[in-house]
Design a protein around this motif. Structure first.
Motif, PDB file in Angstrom:
ATOM      1  N   THR A 221     -13.977   5.866  17.835  1.00 34.26           N
ATOM      2  CA  THR A 221     -13.034   5.179  16.969  1.00 34.26           C
ATOM      3  C   THR A 221     -11.750   4.850  17.714  1.00 34.26           C
ATOM      4  O   THR A 221     -11.210   3.747  17.583  1.00 34.26           O
ATOM      5  CB  THR A 221     -12.757   6.027  15.713  1.00 34.26           C
TER       6      THR A 221
ATOM      7  N   TYR B 273     -10.763   1.005  18.164  1.00 37.27           N
ATOM      8  CA  TYR B 273      -9.697   0.551  17.272  1.00 37.27           C
ATOM      9  C   TYR B 273      -8.308   1.041  17.653  1.00 37.27           C
ATOM     10  O   TYR B 273      -7.318   0.552  17.119  1.00 37.27           O
ATOM     11  CB  TYR B 273      -9.989   0.994  15.831  1.00 37.27           C
TER      12      TYR B 273
ATOM     13  N   LYS C 251      -3.048  -0.650  17.516  1.00 38.54           N
ATOM     14  CA  LYS C 251      -1.679  -0.207  17.307  1.00 38.54           C
ATOM     15  C   LYS C 251      -0.749  -0.752  18.399  1.00 38.54           C
ATOM     16  O   LYS C 251       0.463  -0.724  18.255  1.00 38.54           O
ATOM     17  CB  LYS C 251      -1.639   1.324  17.278  1.00 38.54           C
TER      18      LYS C 251
ATOM     19  N   PHE D 245     -13.623   6.975  10.564  1.00 40.39           N
ATOM     20  CA  PHE D 245     -12.854   5.733  10.500  1.00 40.39           C
ATOM     21  C   PHE D 245     -11.913   5.712   9.308  1.00 40.39           C
ATOM     22  O   PHE D 245     -10.776   5.235   9.419  1.00 40.39           O
ATOM     23  CB  PHE D 245     -13.774   4.505  10.460  1.00 40.39           C
ATOM     24  N   ALA D 246     -12.350   6.204   8.163  1.00 40.80           N
ATOM     25  CA  ALA D 246     -11.491   6.213   6.975  1.00 40.80           C
ATOM     26  C   ALA D 246     -10.216   7.007   7.251  1.00 40.80           C
ATOM     27  O   ALA D 246      -9.108   6.558   6.931  1.00 40.80           O
ATOM     28  CB  ALA D 246     -12.245   6.795   5.784  1.00 40.80           C
TER      29      ALA D 246
ATOM     30  N   SER E 215      -8.098   5.102   9.988  1.00 41.21           N
ATOM     31  CA  SER E 215      -7.459   3.902   9.469  1.00 41.21           C
ATOM     32  C   SER E 215      -6.190   4.246   8.696  1.00 41.21           C
ATOM     33  O   SER E 215      -5.154   3.591   8.860  1.00 41.21           O
ATOM     34  CB  SER E 215      -8.438   3.131   8.575  1.00 41.21           C
ATOM     35  N   ALA E 216      -6.269   5.268   7.861  1.00 38.99           N
ATOM     36  CA  ALA E 216      -5.105   5.664   7.064  1.00 38.99           C
ATOM     37  C   ALA E 216      -4.056   6.364   7.926  1.00 38.99           C
ATOM     38  O   ALA E 216      -2.862   6.041   7.860  1.00 38.99           O
ATOM     39  CB  ALA E 216      -5.538   6.565   5.913  1.00 38.99           C
TER      40      ALA E 216
ATOM     41  N   TYR F 124      -3.786   6.852  11.531  1.00 40.52           N
ATOM     42  CA  TYR F 124      -3.329   6.293  12.801  1.00 40.52           C
ATOM     43  C   TYR F 124      -2.853   4.849  12.670  1.00 40.52           C
ATOM     44  O   TYR F 124      -1.822   4.468  13.211  1.00 40.52           O
ATOM     45  CB  TYR F 124      -4.447   6.385  13.840  1.00 40.52           C
ATOM     46  N   LEU F 125      -3.620   4.042  11.945  1.00 39.57           N
ATOM     47  CA  LEU F 125      -3.269   2.629  11.807  1.00 39.57           C
ATOM     48  C   LEU F 125      -2.373   2.344  10.608  1.00 39.57           C
ATOM     49  O   LEU F 125      -1.829   1.246  10.491  1.00 39.57           O
ATOM     50  CB  LEU F 125      -4.541   1.776  11.706  1.00 39.57           C
TER      51      LEU F 125
ATOM     52  N   GLN G 267      -3.403   2.004   7.550  1.00 43.62           N
ATOM     53  CA  GLN G 267      -4.122   1.073   6.684  1.00 43.62           C
ATOM     54  C   GLN G 267      -5.134   1.841   5.830  1.00 43.62           C
ATOM     55  O   GLN G 267      -6.320   1.900   6.153  1.00 43.62           O
ATOM     56  CB  GLN G 267      -4.852   0.017   7.517  1.00 43.62           C
TER      57      GLN G 267
ATOM     58  N   LEU H 145      -7.837   2.877   3.060  1.00 45.37           N
ATOM     59  CA  LEU H 145      -8.927   2.089   2.498  1.00 45.37           C
ATOM     60  C   LEU H 145      -8.675   1.807   1.022  1.00 45.37           C
ATOM     61  O   LEU H 145      -8.087   2.611   0.306  1.00 45.37           O
ATOM     62  CB  LEU H 145     -10.251   2.833   2.669  1.00 45.37           C
TER      63      LEU H 145
ATOM     64  N   HIS I  94     -13.558  -0.912  -0.115  1.00 51.47           N
ATOM     65  CA  HIS I  94     -13.995  -0.299   1.143  1.00 51.47           C
ATOM     66  C   HIS I  94     -14.765   0.986   0.846  1.00 51.47           C
ATOM     67  O   HIS I  94     -15.843   1.232   1.405  1.00 51.47           O
ATOM     68  CB  HIS I  94     -12.800   0.021   2.044  1.00 51.47           C
TER      69      HIS I  94
END
Length: 114
Positions: A20, A24, A28, A80-81, A84-85, A87-88, A90, A92, A96
């Protein structure tokens, strides 16, 4: 659950964390040159492979290849969930989660004995 059944899952979890970040993590740092992102991702992916290959090799003694792939997909989505929340930044959305849930159901079907 015996260690022989648990070890592949733990290795898949570790490999998916590296995967991941390799796939991804560079999002950032969008101002970094693309070539740098590619080489950094490639370097991180090396660690993914050092866990993924043994996970599949040793896991094949207790799981079928489709079962290993199904587990890997669910683990990927869970990792990934969180990524995403956390580190990025974003998180879900409901759609999603719904899509991921359908993939989890598909993976569960793989483990049913015919």
């Amino acid at each position: 659950m015996g260690f022989d059944r648990l070890l592949p899952i733990l290795l898949l979890l570790g490999s998916n964390i590296f995967m991941t970040f390799a796939w991804y993590g560079h999002l950032k740092y969008k101002s970094a040159p693309l070539a740098l992102a590619i080489f950094a991702s490639w370097g991180i992916a090396l660690f993914e492979y050092t866990l993924m290959v043994p996970a599949n090799r040793w896991g094949s003694a207790v799981y079928s290849a489709p079962q290993l792939k199904g587990m890997q997909e669910v683990i990927t989505l869970v990792v990934f969930a969180g990524f995403s929340a956390w580190y990025l930044g974003q998180p879900l959305k409901w759609n999603h989660w719904a899509g991921f849930a359908l993939i989890a159901v598909a993976a569960w079907l793989i483990f049913l004995e015919p």
